[in-house]
Structure formats: structure tokens, C-alpha cells
Design a protein around this motif. Structure first.
Motif, PDB file in Angstrom:
ATOM      1  N   GLU A   6       0.526  -0.921  -0.574  1.00 54.17           N
ATOM      2  CA  GLU A   6      -0.457  -1.973  -0.358  1.00 54.17           C
ATOM      3  C   GLU A   6      -1.738  -1.390   0.207  1.00 54.17           C
ATOM      4  OE1 GLU A   6       3.229  -4.780   1.101  1.00 54.17           O
ATOM      5  OE2 GLU A   6       1.524  -4.402   2.399  1.00 54.17           O
ATOM      6  N   SER A   7      -2.826  -2.092  -0.044  1.00 52.94           N
ATOM      7  CA  SER A   7      -4.109  -1.721   0.538  1.00 52.94           C
ATOM      8  C   SER A   7      -4.983  -2.956   0.624  1.00 52.94           C
ATOM      9  CB  SER A   7      -4.795  -0.632  -0.296  1.00 52.94           C
ATOM     10  OG  SER A   7      -5.017  -1.101  -1.623  1.00 52.94           O
ATOM     11  N   GLY A   8      -6.033  -2.856   1.425  1.00 56.32           N
ATOM     12  CA  GLY A   8      -7.023  -3.922   1.465  1.00 56.32           C
ATOM     13  C   GLY A   8      -7.019  -4.776   2.716  1.00 56.32           C
ATOM     14  N   SER A  21      -4.275  -5.371  -2.456  1.00 59.23           N
ATOM     15  CA  SER A  21      -3.728  -4.800  -3.682  1.00 59.23           C
ATOM     16  C   SER A  21      -2.336  -4.261  -3.409  1.00 59.23           C
ATOM     17  CB  SER A  21      -4.612  -3.663  -4.197  1.00 59.23           C
ATOM     18  OG  SER A  21      -5.898  -4.117  -4.519  1.00 59.23           O
ATOM     19  N   CYS A  22      -1.511  -4.272  -4.432  1.00 54.23           N
ATOM     20  CA  CYS A  22      -0.138  -3.770  -4.331  1.00 54.23           C
ATOM     21  C   CYS A  22       0.166  -3.003  -5.612  1.00 54.23           C
ATOM     22  CB  CYS A  22       0.824  -4.928  -4.142  1.00 54.23           C
ATOM     23  SG  CYS A  22       2.574  -4.460  -4.169  1.00 54.23           S
ATOM     24  N   GLY A 114       3.585  -3.209   4.181  1.00 53.53           N
ATOM     25  CA  GLY A 114       2.872  -4.202   4.979  1.00 53.53           C
ATOM     26  C   GLY A 114       1.464  -3.740   5.312  1.00 53.53           C
ATOM     27  N   THR A 115       0.546  -4.687   5.345  1.00 55.80           N
ATOM     28  CA  THR A 115      -0.824  -4.398   5.720  1.00 55.80           C
ATOM     29  C   THR A 115      -1.315  -5.501   6.662  1.00 55.80           C
ATOM     30  OG1 THR A 115      -3.047  -3.852   4.879  1.00 55.80           O
ATOM     31  CG2 THR A 115      -1.842  -5.572   3.701  1.00 55.80           C
ATOM     32  N   GLN A 116      -1.982  -5.107   7.723  1.00 58.07           N
ATOM     33  CA  GLN A 116      -2.414  -6.050   8.750  1.00 58.07           C
ATOM     34  C   GLN A 116      -3.693  -6.761   8.317  1.00 58.07           C
ATOM     35  OE1 GLN A 116      -0.974  -6.846  11.929  1.00 58.07           O
ATOM     36  NE2 GLN A 116      -2.522  -8.478  11.859  1.00 58.07           N
TER      37      GLN A 116
END
Length: 121
Positions: A6-8, A21-22, A114-116
Motif C-alpha cells: 500500500e501507499s498514499g 494505492s494497493c 496498512g497505511t496511516q
């Protein structure tokens, strides 16, 4: 081996936007449904949005009209466009994908790290 990256995520002011994004990689035969979940401290992990391989979508009531889920099947990538973000959207966001690694094996659900997402008031 299959990975979801994941990102963003990040910090944004209320009313702002983020796009998550994944990207799925590894031994992938096909990807069925993809989804985004979120988990705030002390809460359970809840579904935010999901999309089938054919493009049908469903959303949690709390994000309808503000979030849009999409996917690029050629890139094995899913997206979550988040607009009009509010402090209550603050959470760790996880992507999921139901992936079939071989023709004869059933799909299995994989998760991203996971992304915060933090929304300040």
C-alpha cells in the motif's frame, strides 16, 4: 508468494483528499474482489469499500459520496480516492485482495501492511 503493498497515506487537513494505492505482486493467476478496510485505535477493522473483478462496488454508509474505489486489472492494483476527509476518517487503512494463485486452487484473502491516514481538524 503474494504481496500487497500500500501507499498514499499521510496527514491531511479536514476537507482535503488522499489517494491510496494497493499493488499486488507475486504468483497471481487472478484477483477477484479487492477491498479497503480501516481500523482506528480501540476499534475493530471495518470495511470501507469493495470492488469485484467486474467493477461492481459497495461502500460503507459513512463514506458514500466521498470515497471512490477503483482498480486497474492490467496492473493488479487497487485504489481508494478519498475526498472531503474528516477527522473521523483517521485510521490505519488496509487493502485486501482475494487472489487465486493457480487455476486449480481456490482464492485466498491477502492483506496489505496498512497505511496511516490522519485527518486534522
Amino acid at each position: 508468494q503474494v504481496q500487497l503493498v500500500e501507499s498514499g497515506g499521510g496527514l491531511v487537513q479536514a476537507g482535503g483528499s488522499l489517494r491510496l494505492s494497493c499493488a499486488a505482486s507475486g504468483s497471481i493467476f487472478s484477483i477477484n474482489a479487492m477491498g479497503w478496510y480501516r481500523q482506528a485505535p480501540g476499534n475493530q477493522r471495518d470495511l470501507v469499500a469493495a470492488i469485484t473483478s467486474g467493477g461492481s462496488t459497495n461502500y460503507a454508509d459513512s463514506v458514500k459520496g466521498r470515497f471512490t474505489i477503483s482498480r486497474d486489472n492490467a496492473k493488479n492494483t487497487g485504489y481508494l480516492q478519498m475526498n472531503s476527509l474528516q477527522p473521523e476518517d483517521t485510521a490505519v487503512y488496509y487493502c485486501s485482495a482475494d487472489i487465486q494463485t493457480y487455476l486449480v486452487t481456490p482464492p485466498r484473502r491477502y492483506w496489505g501492511q496498512g497505511t496511516q491516514v490522519t485527518v486534522s481538524s
